[in-house]
Scaffold this motif. Structure first.
Motif, mmCIF file in Angstrom:
data_model
loop_
_atom_site.group_PDB
_atom_site.id
_atom_site.type_symbol
_atom_site.label_atom_id
_atom_site.label_comp_id
_atom_site.label_asym_id
_atom_site.label_seq_id
_atom_site.Cartn_x
_atom_site.Cartn_y
_atom_site.Cartn_z
ATOM 1 N N VAL A 135 0.881 -1.239 0.199
ATOM 2 C CA VAL A 135 -0.111 0.113 -0.157
ATOM 3 C C VAL A 135 0.891 1.220 0.042
ATOM 4 C CG1 VAL A 135 -1.721 1.277 1.433
ATOM 5 C CG2 VAL A 135 -1.938 -1.060 1.136
ATOM 6 N N ILE A 189 -0.774 12.414 -0.274
ATOM 7 C CA ILE A 189 -1.630 11.453 -1.209
ATOM 8 C C ILE A 189 -1.817 9.951 -0.679
ATOM 9 C CG2 ILE A 189 -1.167 10.379 -3.637
ATOM 10 C CD1 ILE A 189 0.636 12.849 -4.417
ATOM 11 N N LEU A 190 -0.850 9.632 -0.098
ATOM 12 C CA LEU A 190 -1.032 8.359 0.636
ATOM 13 C C LEU A 190 -2.296 8.352 1.648
ATOM 14 C CD1 LEU A 190 0.075 5.634 0.621
ATOM 15 C CD2 LEU A 190 1.863 6.219 2.282
ATOM 16 N N GLU A 192 -4.630 10.480 1.669
ATOM 17 C CA GLU A 192 -6.113 10.562 1.052
ATOM 18 C C GLU A 192 -6.262 9.238 0.362
ATOM 19 O OE1 GLU A 192 -4.957 13.790 -1.861
ATOM 20 O OE2 GLU A 192 -6.519 14.748 -1.144
ATOM 21 N N ARG A 193 -5.503 8.568 0.125
ATOM 22 C CA ARG A 193 -5.666 7.472 -0.599
ATOM 23 C C ARG A 193 -6.118 6.328 0.500
ATOM 24 N NH1 ARG A 193 -1.815 3.202 -2.697
ATOM 25 N NH2 ARG A 193 -3.180 1.394 -2.994
ATOM 26 N N ASP A 196 -9.971 7.625 1.187
ATOM 27 C CA ASP A 196 -10.734 7.284 -0.069
ATOM 28 C C ASP A 196 -10.965 5.898 -0.206
ATOM 29 O OD1 ASP A 196 -11.331 9.503 -1.208
ATOM 30 O OD2 ASP A 196 -10.478 9.118 -3.066
ATOM 31 N N GLU A 197 -9.851 5.244 -0.480
ATOM 32 C CA GLU A 197 -9.777 3.694 -1.093
ATOM 33 C C GLU A 197 -10.189 2.907 0.234
ATOM 34 O OE1 GLU A 197 -6.866 1.082 -3.295
ATOM 35 O OE2 GLU A 197 -6.912 3.462 -3.927
ATOM 36 N N CYS A 214 -5.740 18.818 1.982
ATOM 37 C CA CYS A 214 -6.397 17.519 1.894
ATOM 38 C C CYS A 214 -7.344 17.120 2.529
ATOM 39 C CB CYS A 214 -5.013 16.373 2.097
ATOM 40 S SG CYS A 214 -3.785 16.664 0.987
#
Ligand SMILES: Nc1ncnc2c1ncn2[C@@H]1O[C@H](COP(=O)(O)OP(=O)(O)O)[C@@H](O)[C@H]1O
Ligand SMILES: [Mg+2]
Lengths: 249, 385
Positions: A135, A189-190, A192-193, A196-197, A214
């Motif tokens: 991940v 970014i990580l 956020e992912r 999100d994910e 973010c």
């Protein structure tokens, strides 16, 4: 906003005081706050305003002087120390400003640490560690020691460690505070992912406007009380709020 | 068990420091094993239990005062006495009077000697050869090996207490009893020096039971109490220990030194553990944040200190076991040879060494472990740099 979403975190009239000699220092002064499951919240405010203290109370590594802290169905502020330790290992992923990896352990072993507290077999632990490292995109650094990694990579290992046990809540205390802009962005970014994910609820303390951007919600703390609470989706709100923060300084 | 790799890695986190600490446990433990072995040898019975049944009778004033030979039949008649033999300290010297050429030389009564010291077995030559040759010499195996003597070889002892040189022929070699001495027929001595005739330095009695050993000393000493030659009767064990205590209170000295050594290694190990825990305040707070409970943290720190101590301790014990044969050989060839025959690796001493090791590990880690587990997590996390 819909009211159907059950809040994951409920902070109710929390007071946190430190007594030094005869002086009483009130760090959090009757603070109430609730955070929805799946939210991405940035906690902002000047240094010494009580952000870390609040984070620690929510993560169950500190206790309020009065008031209650609930995470999901669990009343964190009422648990015994032993129960809290167990609870943290299942429910909280902690990310620090200075990564705080164990220097004598490899990336793999650092990520495995929280799993050692579970009943998982060695093989099951391996699966979890490998998943977590994939991940954060560090499968090629498994056997590296922290001193062999860059700051950004170290923080990614720390994030892998935080998600290894698959907790619902991730708390991060200035996770980009010690990183250069590029590495900081990678970390954001990580996060956020993960939000999100992987549907992680994220609570992050930060001074960084980019980090604030973010978040879906900004909570501004000052001298132990809530000053501003800006909700909204997407980056526009974040940036606007971040601008307010900078302007307020 | 799953934490063992972490504990192991922590032990060797600061390699130089760990190695120095291990060394400072290893060497003292080696010394403690040696001291313990010496003490245990003092307490042990080299005759393998047979000495339990033996008594010595000497003049009540001192070993240098004589008793009359006329006591022999009186002692032999006493109930519980199986055999009585006579031993006179000859003194003298072999080659020169240096310490390396010191060994016990006794003028004895050959007939009864081997019946009183019945744990001795003749391994070269024969008892009959020795008894059949008045100038025959009975020699302990250890001494034979030390000097490389051969059966039939002539050995000259030069008198010092008593004048004159005496040449003997080695007729028999024995193992089992005090192997670092030589024994010859006291009649040789008497013929060369008529003034010693009829006098006895020590009687050695072999009794038939433990009960006799307990009863006889009082009876014998009472019997001769009002004579011109009062006696002092002791068990073999008491007799040997009275020799040792003549050297001063050796046991107390050795025990005190060993205790101080243990305390010193405890301090060194405790210092290492305290430093190690202090450097890791934040790290331990992080582990606790991850969910490591207080008992686990206590276990990790104690595990580390015990493991560190075990590395040093087991290496020390290993070094001792490996070097023991050499140490024993060296002791046998020294003036303390008689004493060294009873020396062996006592399992009790190894167990004591292991116990000390574990104890040092636990005690040195205890305070840092309790401190580490007791500190509040936010305080630990704040303590950066
Ligand atoms: N253990 C403590 N004892 C006394 N005061 C403390 C302690 N921990 C934190 N504080 C104080 O509480 C205040 C808030 O600290 P903190 O929550 O770390 O602020 P922030 O993270 O917003 O910078 C600070 O003034 C700090 O000095
Ligand atoms: Mg802070």
């Amino acid at each position: 906003m819909e009211n159907a979403i059950q809040p994951l975190i409920q902070v109710q009239s929390v007071v946190k005081q430190y007594t030094r000699d005869t002086q009483v220092l009130t760090v959090l002064d009757g603070l109430s706050l609730s955070i929805d499951a799946g939210d991405f919240v940035a906690l902002m405010g000047p240094s010494g305003s009580g952000k870390t203290t609040l984070l620690n109370l929510i993560a169950g590594i500190d206790r309020p002087t009065s008031g209650r802290v609930l995470v999901g169905p669990d009343e964190v502020s009422a648990m015994s120390e032993g129960a809290l330790a167990k609870w943290r290992s299942r429910n909280i992923g902690f990310i620090f400003q200075l990564y705080n990896l164990v220097p004598v352990l490899t990336a793999y072993e650092n990520v495995e640490l929280p799993l050692l507290l579970t009943n998982l077999s060695k093989a099951a632990r391996r699966k979890q560690v490998e998943l977590a490292l994939s991940v954060v995109n560090l499968t090629d650094r498994t056997d590296h020691y922290p001193r062999q990694l860059s700051g950004g990579q170290e923080q990614r290992v720390a994030i892998a460690r935080a998600i290894a046990t698959d907790p619902k809540l991730l708390v991060a205390d200035e996770p980009t505070g010690d990183l250069d802009a590029r590495s900081g962005e990678e970390i954001l970014i990580l996060l956020e992912r993960l939000n999100d994910e992987f549907k992680k609820t994220i609570l992050i303390v930060t001074h960084d406007p980019k980090a604030a951007a973010c978040a879906h919600r900004l909570v501004h703390l000052d001298k132990g009380v809530l000053k501003e609470d800006v909700r909204g989706a997407g980056k526009t709100v974040g940036i606007a709020a971040a601008a307010t923060v900078s302007a307020g300084k | 068990m799953r934490f063992l790799p972490l504990v192991l890695k922590n032990v060797f986190r600061k390699k130089t420091r760990s190695i120095l600490t291990i060394g400072s446990i290893l060497l003292p433990l080696f010394v403690i094993c040696i001291m313990g072995t010496l003490l245990a040898t003092l307490d042990s019975d080299p005759s393998g239990g047979k000495g339990m049944f033996r008594l010595t009778v000497r003049h009540s004033i001192s070993i240098t005062n004589w008793l009359p030979e006329a006591y022999l039949p009186k002692l032999r008649q006493m109930p519980g006495v199986k055999e009585v033999t006579i031993m006179n300290w000859f003194g003298g010297k072999y080659v020169d009077s240096s310490a390396k050429n010191f060994f016990a030389r006794f003028a004895i009564d050959p007939e009864s000697f081997l019946r009183v010291f019945d744990e001795a077995t003749v391994v070269e030559g024969s008892a009959a050869d020795w008894m059949g040759d008045r100038s025959g010499l009975l020699v302990g195996k250890v001494l034979m090996t030390k000097y490389g003597w051969r059966l039939g070889q002539q050995i000259t002892l030069m008198g010092d207490i008593y004048p004159g040189n005496y040449t003997f022929t080695i007729r028999a070699v024995f193992k089992g009893a005090d192997e670092s001495g030589v024994y010859f027929d006291r009649r040789v001595h008497e013929e060369a020096l008529p003034r010693v005739k009829g006098y006895v330095g020590m009687y050695w009695i072999k009794t038939d039971s433990v009960a006799a050993v307990e009863r006889l000393p009082k009876q014998i000493d009472a019997m001769f109490e009002n004579s011109p030659f009062p006696t002092k009767t002791e068990t073999e064990k008491e007799f040997q220990n009275s020799w040792v205590s003549m050297l001063g209170n050796v046991k107390l000295l050795i025990t005190s030194i060993a205790t101080i050594i243990v305390l010193v290694i405890l301090l060194i190990a405790a210092n290492t553990m305290a430093m190690s825990a202090r450097e890791r305040v934040t790290e331990i707070a992080v582990l606790r944040t991850l969910g490591f409970g207080k008992p686990t943290i206590l276990g990790l720190v104690l595990g580390e200190s015990v493991l560190l101590s075990l590395f040093g301790g087991l290496l020390g014990l290993g070094l001792f076991v490996l070097s023991f044969p050499g140490f024993r050989a060296w002791m046998l060839n020294s003036p303390m040879g008689a004493f060294a025959t009873g020396m062996r690796i006592f399992p009790g001493i190894l167990a004591l060494g292991f116990f000390i090791t574990v104890l040092v590990g636990l005690l040195s880690g205890l305070v840092p472990a309790i401190r580490s587990a007791g500190r509040s997590i936010p305080d630990g996390l704040r303590q950066v740099g």
